[in-house]
Design a protein around this motif. Structure first.
Motif, PDB file in Angstrom:
ATOM      1  N   UNK A   1       0.809  -1.213   0.000  1.00  0.00           N
ATOM      2  CA  UNK A   1       0.000   0.000   0.000  1.00  0.00           C
ATOM      3  C   UNK A   1       0.844   1.267   0.000  1.00  0.00           C
ATOM      4  N   UNK A   2       2.157   1.114  -0.198  1.00  0.00           N
ATOM      5  CA  UNK A   2       3.075   2.253  -0.100  1.00  0.00           C
ATOM      6  C   UNK A   2       2.772   3.300  -1.167  1.00  0.00           C
ATOM      7  N   UNK A   3       2.697   4.568  -0.738  1.00  0.00           N
ATOM      8  CA  UNK A   3       2.438   5.688  -1.635  1.00  0.00           C
ATOM      9  C   UNK A   3       3.506   6.760  -1.400  1.00  0.00           C
ATOM     10  N   UNK A   4       3.396   7.846  -2.114  1.00  0.00           N
ATOM     11  CA  UNK A   4       4.406   8.893  -2.020  1.00  0.00           C
ATOM     12  C   UNK A   4       4.592   9.461  -0.630  1.00  0.00           C
ATOM     13  N   UNK A   5       3.477   9.616   0.117  1.00  0.00           N
ATOM     14  CA  UNK A   5       3.576  10.209   1.451  1.00  0.00           C
ATOM     15  C   UNK A   5       4.250   9.296   2.464  1.00  0.00           C
ATOM     16  N   UNK A   6       4.520   8.051   2.076  1.00  0.00           N
ATOM     17  CA  UNK A   6       5.130   7.099   3.006  1.00  0.00           C
ATOM     18  C   UNK A   6       6.622   7.359   3.212  1.00  0.00           C
ATOM     19  N   UNK A   7       7.178   8.375   2.573  1.00  0.00           N
ATOM     20  CA  UNK A   7       8.580   8.703   2.795  1.00  0.00           C
ATOM     21  C   UNK A   7       8.815   9.279   4.174  1.00  0.00           C
ATOM     22  N   UNK A   8       7.757   9.741   4.833  1.00  0.00           N
ATOM     23  CA  UNK A   8       7.895  10.306   6.174  1.00  0.00           C
ATOM     24  C   UNK A   8       7.791   9.204   7.222  1.00  0.00           C
ATOM     25  N   UNK A   9       8.428   9.472   8.365  1.00  0.00           N
ATOM     26  CA  UNK A   9       8.405   8.493   9.459  1.00  0.00           C
ATOM     27  C   UNK A   9       7.089   8.652  10.219  1.00  0.00           C
ATOM     28  N   UNK A  10       6.156   7.699  10.112  1.00  0.00           N
ATOM     29  CA  UNK A  10       4.842   7.881  10.739  1.00  0.00           C
ATOM     30  C   UNK A  10       4.893   7.719  12.250  1.00  0.00           C
ATOM     31  N   UNK A  11       4.008   8.433  12.926  1.00  0.00           N
ATOM     32  CA  UNK A  11       3.867   8.314  14.378  1.00  0.00           C
ATOM     33  C   UNK A  11       2.774   7.287  14.690  1.00  0.00           C
ATOM     34  N   UNK A  12       2.766   6.811  15.933  1.00  0.00           N
ATOM     35  CA  UNK A  12       1.711   5.898  16.375  1.00  0.00           C
ATOM     36  C   UNK A  12       0.405   6.686  16.512  1.00  0.00           C
ATOM     37  N   UNK A  13      -0.656   6.158  15.915  1.00  0.00           N
ATOM     38  CA  UNK A  13      -1.967   6.811  15.960  1.00  0.00           C
ATOM     39  C   UNK A  13      -2.966   5.861  16.609  1.00  0.00           C
ATOM     40  N   UNK A  14      -3.755   6.371  17.533  1.00  0.00           N
ATOM     41  CA  UNK A  14      -4.798   5.569  18.187  1.00  0.00           C
ATOM     42  C   UNK A  14      -6.034   5.587  17.298  1.00  0.00           C
ATOM     43  N   UNK A  15      -6.317   4.441  16.658  1.00  0.00           N
ATOM     44  CA  UNK A  15      -7.436   4.386  15.711  1.00  0.00           C
ATOM     45  C   UNK A  15      -8.739   3.982  16.385  1.00  0.00           C
ATOM     46  N   UNK A  16      -8.654   3.392  17.568  1.00  0.00           N
ATOM     47  CA  UNK A  16      -9.794   3.116  18.432  1.00  0.00           C
ATOM     48  C   UNK A  16      -9.231   2.999  19.837  1.00  0.00           C
ATOM     49  N   UNK A  17     -10.027   3.094  20.875  1.00  0.00           N
ATOM     50  CA  UNK A  17      -9.491   3.086  22.235  1.00  0.00           C
ATOM     51  C   UNK A  17      -8.582   1.886  22.506  1.00  0.00           C
ATOM     52  N   UNK A  18      -7.319   2.166  22.791  1.00  0.00           N
ATOM     53  CA  UNK A  18      -6.361   1.121  23.125  1.00  0.00           C
ATOM     54  C   UNK A  18      -5.712   0.439  21.939  1.00  0.00           C
ATOM     55  N   UNK A  19      -6.057   0.840  20.712  1.00  0.00           N
ATOM     56  CA  UNK A  19      -5.525   0.203  19.501  1.00  0.00           C
ATOM     57  C   UNK A  19      -4.708   1.243  18.722  1.00  0.00           C
ATOM     58  N   UNK A  20      -3.373   1.008  18.628  1.00  0.00           N
ATOM     59  CA  UNK A  20      -2.464   1.967  18.020  1.00  0.00           C
ATOM     60  C   UNK A  20      -1.828   1.368  16.763  1.00  0.00           C
ATOM     61  N   UNK A  21      -1.641   2.208  15.741  1.00  0.00           N
ATOM     62  CA  UNK A  21      -1.031   1.771  14.485  1.00  0.00           C
ATOM     63  C   UNK A  21      -0.019   2.823  14.033  1.00  0.00           C
ATOM     64  N   UNK A  22       1.152   2.354  13.551  1.00  0.00           N
ATOM     65  CA  UNK A  22       2.171   3.253  13.000  1.00  0.00           C
ATOM     66  C   UNK A  22       2.119   3.141  11.472  1.00  0.00           C
ATOM     67  N   UNK A  23       1.319   3.981  10.843  1.00  0.00           N
ATOM     68  CA  UNK A  23       1.157   3.911   9.391  1.00  0.00           C
ATOM     69  C   UNK A  23       0.738   5.286   8.866  1.00  0.00           C
ATOM     70  N   UNK A  24       1.302   5.674   7.715  1.00  0.00           N
ATOM     71  CA  UNK A  24       1.040   7.002   7.158  1.00  0.00           C
ATOM     72  C   UNK A  24      -0.435   7.210   6.790  1.00  0.00           C
ATOM     73  N   UNK A  25      -1.116   6.124   6.408  1.00  0.00           N
ATOM     74  CA  UNK A  25      -2.522   6.296   5.992  1.00  0.00           C
ATOM     75  C   UNK A  25      -3.395   6.744   7.168  1.00  0.00           C
ATOM     76  N   UNK A  26      -2.976   6.385   8.403  1.00  0.00           N
ATOM     77  CA  UNK A  26      -3.711   6.849   9.581  1.00  0.00           C
ATOM     78  C   UNK A  26      -3.171   8.181  10.079  1.00  0.00           C
ATOM     79  N   UNK A  27      -1.861   8.381   9.928  1.00  0.00           N
ATOM     80  CA  UNK A  27      -1.249   9.632  10.377  1.00  0.00           C
ATOM     81  C   UNK A  27      -1.822  10.828   9.624  1.00  0.00           C
ATOM     82  N   UNK A  28      -2.235  10.604   8.379  1.00  0.00           N
ATOM     83  CA  UNK A  28      -2.784  11.689   7.568  1.00  0.00           C
ATOM     84  C   UNK A  28      -4.295  11.742   7.633  1.00  0.00           C
ATOM     85  N   UNK A  29      -4.866  10.809   8.415  1.00  0.00           N
ATOM     86  CA  UNK A  29      -6.317  10.850   8.606  1.00  0.00           C
ATOM     87  C   UNK A  29      -7.114  10.125   7.558  1.00  0.00           C
TER      88      UNK A  29
END
Length: 323
Positions: free
Chosen positions: A293-321
């Protein structure tokens, strides 16, 4: 007792090898609750064992170096303890079950003497009391007391693993670090050992970190799961989060590599490529070069994002909303 019995903050561990720096663990944050089991899942070389050895402070230094981080056990920072104090923690508060029981046991000593040595090290016991405690532990893991004077080579692989577990539990530790404890065992013995570890954990209310690459073992044993790739946690949540709603492409790849009884597909969907060279990690997302699923914006180092209570993902698709 605090919910956060073990808490790791921003842990970074490196190895120096041949003039190069191996980035083994990169800014890892973890929490283990009292009486719960956390599963560390990932491919070989992801940094799982390094995390466990750092907690116990048994990394060979050099070549290893703890660059930064904090490891709190029941509110006490283990990385700031003097070695003399840390020796009281090892085996007493924290015990480790190693992956290969044959290398964890001394072939020149009887199994009884090896367990007794641990008991005497951490308790004010006489030799007779230590022997009684050892026999109690052997029987607890399903080994007859008459085998106290047997040597490791006289035991099967599964029995040796039971001896290692008995040794780890001999002083009723509050935290067990289990490094792929069933990898070398056949599935029948593996199930017996996992059932025994689960029963002992419930009996003593012991917390555990289980290192494995077997998602079936995680499903049977763990309460929470951290998926690790290239020294980073890429997805973190409860067992239900990870198994019912996996979101990171690497986690999805791990599940895609498993055969399913209810799936008519003729081929599995493995993760293509190889893990990155830890001496030369890719810029930005470490999984990017292998990610479907890698796209152009994946060149940045993504932060951990809480996508639901207690569930965290380190991925650019979530970091950008977006997804």
């Amino acid at each position: 007792m605090s919910e956060e019995f073990l808490k790791i903050n921003d842990l970074v561990v490196e190895y120096s090898s041949g003039g190069q720096i191996v980035q083994a663990v990169n800014h890892v944050d973890l929490t283990v609750k009292k009486g719960k089991t956390l599963g560390l899942v990932g491919e070989t070389g992801a940094g799982k064992t390094t995390i466990a050895k750092t907690i116990l402070r048994i990394l060979p230094m050099p070549p290893a170096k703890i660059k930064q981080g904090e490891i709190f056990l029941d509110g006490q920072d283990l990385l700031k303890l003097p070695e003399k104090e840390m020796m009281k923690v090892r085996g007493n508060k924290i015990a480790m079950i190693f992956q290969d029981p044959m290398t964890a046991l001394n072939p020149t000593m009887t199994v009884g003497d090896q367990i007794s040595e641990v008991v005497l090290q951490h308790n004010d016991f006489t030799k007779q009391q230590a022997q009684e405690r050892t026999i109690e532990m052997l029987e607890l893991v399903g080994i007859a007391s008459v085998r106290y004077m047997d040597y490791p080579h006289q035991f099967s692989g599964g029995m040796k693993q039971r001896v290692v577990i008995a040794m780890a539990l001999a002083c009723n530790p509050e935290l067990i670090l289990a490094d792929e404890p069933t990898t070398a065992l056949d599935v029948t013995i593996q199930a017996q050992v996992l059932d025994m570890m689960r029963e002992l954990r419930e009996k003593f209310n012991t917390s555990m970190i289980l290192i494995t690459h077997d998602l079936g073992v995680v499903a049977e044993t763990c309460d929470d799961v951290a998926v690790i790739y290239a020294g980073e946690i890429v997805e973190y949540g409860t067992r239900e989060h990870i198994f019912r709603n996996p979101q990171h492409p690497y986690t999805l790849g791990l599940f895609g590599s498993l055969p399913k009884l209810d799936d008519d597909s003729k081929r599995l969907s493995p993760i293509h490529g190889l893990p990155p060279d830890p001496t030369n990690l890719p810029e930005g997302c470490k999984f990017g070069p292998r990610c479907p699923e890698c796209k152009g914006e994946c060149g940045k180092d993504p932060a951990m994002v809480e996508i639901e209570p207690g569930h965290f993902v380190r991925c650019c698709k979530f970091a950008k909303g977006g997804v």
